[in-house]
Design a protein around this motif. Structure first.
Motif, PDB file in Angstrom:
ATOM      1  N   UNK A  57       0.869  -1.182   0.000  1.00  0.00           N
ATOM      2  CA  UNK A  57       0.000   0.000   0.000  1.00  0.00           C
ATOM      3  C   UNK A  57       0.896   1.219   0.000  1.00  0.00           C
ATOM      4  N   UNK A  58       0.703   2.090  -0.963  1.00  0.00           N
ATOM      5  CA  UNK A  58       1.502   3.285  -1.081  1.00  0.00           C
ATOM      6  C   UNK A  58       0.701   4.350  -1.806  1.00  0.00           C
ATOM      7  N   UNK A  88      -2.824   3.592  -3.384  1.00  0.00           N
ATOM      8  CA  UNK A  88      -2.921   2.402  -4.233  1.00  0.00           C
ATOM      9  C   UNK A  88      -2.545   1.174  -3.424  1.00  0.00           C
ATOM     10  N   UNK A  89      -3.176   0.067  -3.756  1.00  0.00           N
ATOM     11  CA  UNK A  89      -2.863  -1.205  -3.109  1.00  0.00           C
ATOM     12  C   UNK A  89      -2.752  -2.287  -4.163  1.00  0.00           C
ATOM     13  N   UNK A 135      10.687   9.218  -4.888  1.00  0.00           N
ATOM     14  CA  UNK A 135      10.288   8.490  -3.684  1.00  0.00           C
ATOM     15  C   UNK A 135      10.339   9.477  -2.535  1.00  0.00           C
ATOM     16  N   UNK A 136       9.172   9.824  -2.014  1.00  0.00           N
ATOM     17  CA  UNK A 136       9.081  10.860  -0.983  1.00  0.00           C
ATOM     18  C   UNK A 136       9.806  12.129  -1.436  1.00  0.00           C
ATOM     19  N   UNK A 137       9.718  12.410  -2.743  1.00  0.00           N
ATOM     20  CA  UNK A 137      10.287  13.622  -3.314  1.00  0.00           C
ATOM     21  C   UNK A 137      11.704  13.508  -3.830  1.00  0.00           C
ATOM     22  N   UNK A 197       6.437   0.378   0.500  1.00  0.00           N
ATOM     23  CA  UNK A 197       5.123   0.362   1.141  1.00  0.00           C
ATOM     24  C   UNK A 197       5.063   1.474   2.179  1.00  0.00           C
ATOM     25  N   UNK A 198       3.967   2.230   2.159  1.00  0.00           N
ATOM     26  CA  UNK A 198       3.782   3.322   3.103  1.00  0.00           C
ATOM     27  C   UNK A 198       4.411   4.636   2.658  1.00  0.00           C
ATOM     28  N   UNK A 199       5.078   4.619   1.540  1.00  0.00           N
ATOM     29  CA  UNK A 199       5.747   5.826   1.053  1.00  0.00           C
ATOM     30  C   UNK A 199       4.940   6.468  -0.075  1.00  0.00           C
ATOM     31  N   UNK A 200       5.461   7.594  -0.560  1.00  0.00           N
ATOM     32  CA  UNK A 200       4.826   8.312  -1.659  1.00  0.00           C
ATOM     33  C   UNK A 200       5.734   8.272  -2.880  1.00  0.00           C
ATOM     34  N   UNK A 201       5.155   7.866  -3.993  1.00  0.00           N
ATOM     35  CA  UNK A 201       5.873   7.803  -5.266  1.00  0.00           C
ATOM     36  C   UNK A 201       5.240   8.811  -6.218  1.00  0.00           C
TER      37      UNK A 201
END
Length: 158
Positions: free
Chosen positions: A9-10, A17-18, A56-58, A72-76
């Protein structure tokens, strides 16, 4: 025997999204095949060319060297997520278009993500900083002059 899969999940381009994927699935393949985001290109598959660069996380990362389960758990943010909410091109995308900073376009998604992060961290880079900033991305078509001009233009408009 089927390979076990794991839930991932990210947040991708602002949307939670999952999906499930094997532990060995690369982020580039996860984005393209599991999430249907084909803007991320895979060139060398060794982290050398930069075509697969996403944020990835900016921060720019090589998605062909990153396992999907580790994000998982991060922002792309992929190239599809760089445009504005109405689909209008970002400053960097517009500058690349206006300066003809692409030819075949294969390397362009990686350059756009890389330059987006570069200009966030260094809003008014020198030519030396631009060259250093894009040095991890390879282009076989342009000769880089138009890419450098596009970065300068985007920096002037930001």
């Amino acid at each position: 025997m089927s390979e076990p899969t794991f839930p991932i999940e990210l947040t991708v381009n602002g949307v939670l999204r999952e999906a499930r994927a094997p532990a060995r699935r690369l982020l580039s393949d996860f984005l393209r095949h599991d999430l249907g985001l084909t803007g991320t290109h895979v060139g060398c598959e060794h982290g050398v060319c930069g075509c697969c660069t996403v944020l990835l996380d900016g921060d720019p990362v090589r998605s062909c060297l990153t396992f999907a389960v580790t994000v998982a758990g991060h922002e792309i943010t992929t190239v599809e997520g760089l445009a504005g909410p109405g689909g209008e091109p970002s400053t960097v995308q517009r500058a690349f278009h206006e300066e003809h900073a692409l030819q075949c376009g294969f390397c362009t998604p990686g350059f756009l993500c890389t330059v987006t992060a570069l200009l966030r961290d260094t809003p008014h880079p020198t030519d030396a900083e631009i060259l250093e900033g894009i040095s991890g991305n390879l282009c076989r078509c342009t000769g880089y002059q138009n890419i450098v001009r596009a970065v300068r233009r985007a920096a002037g408009e930001a």
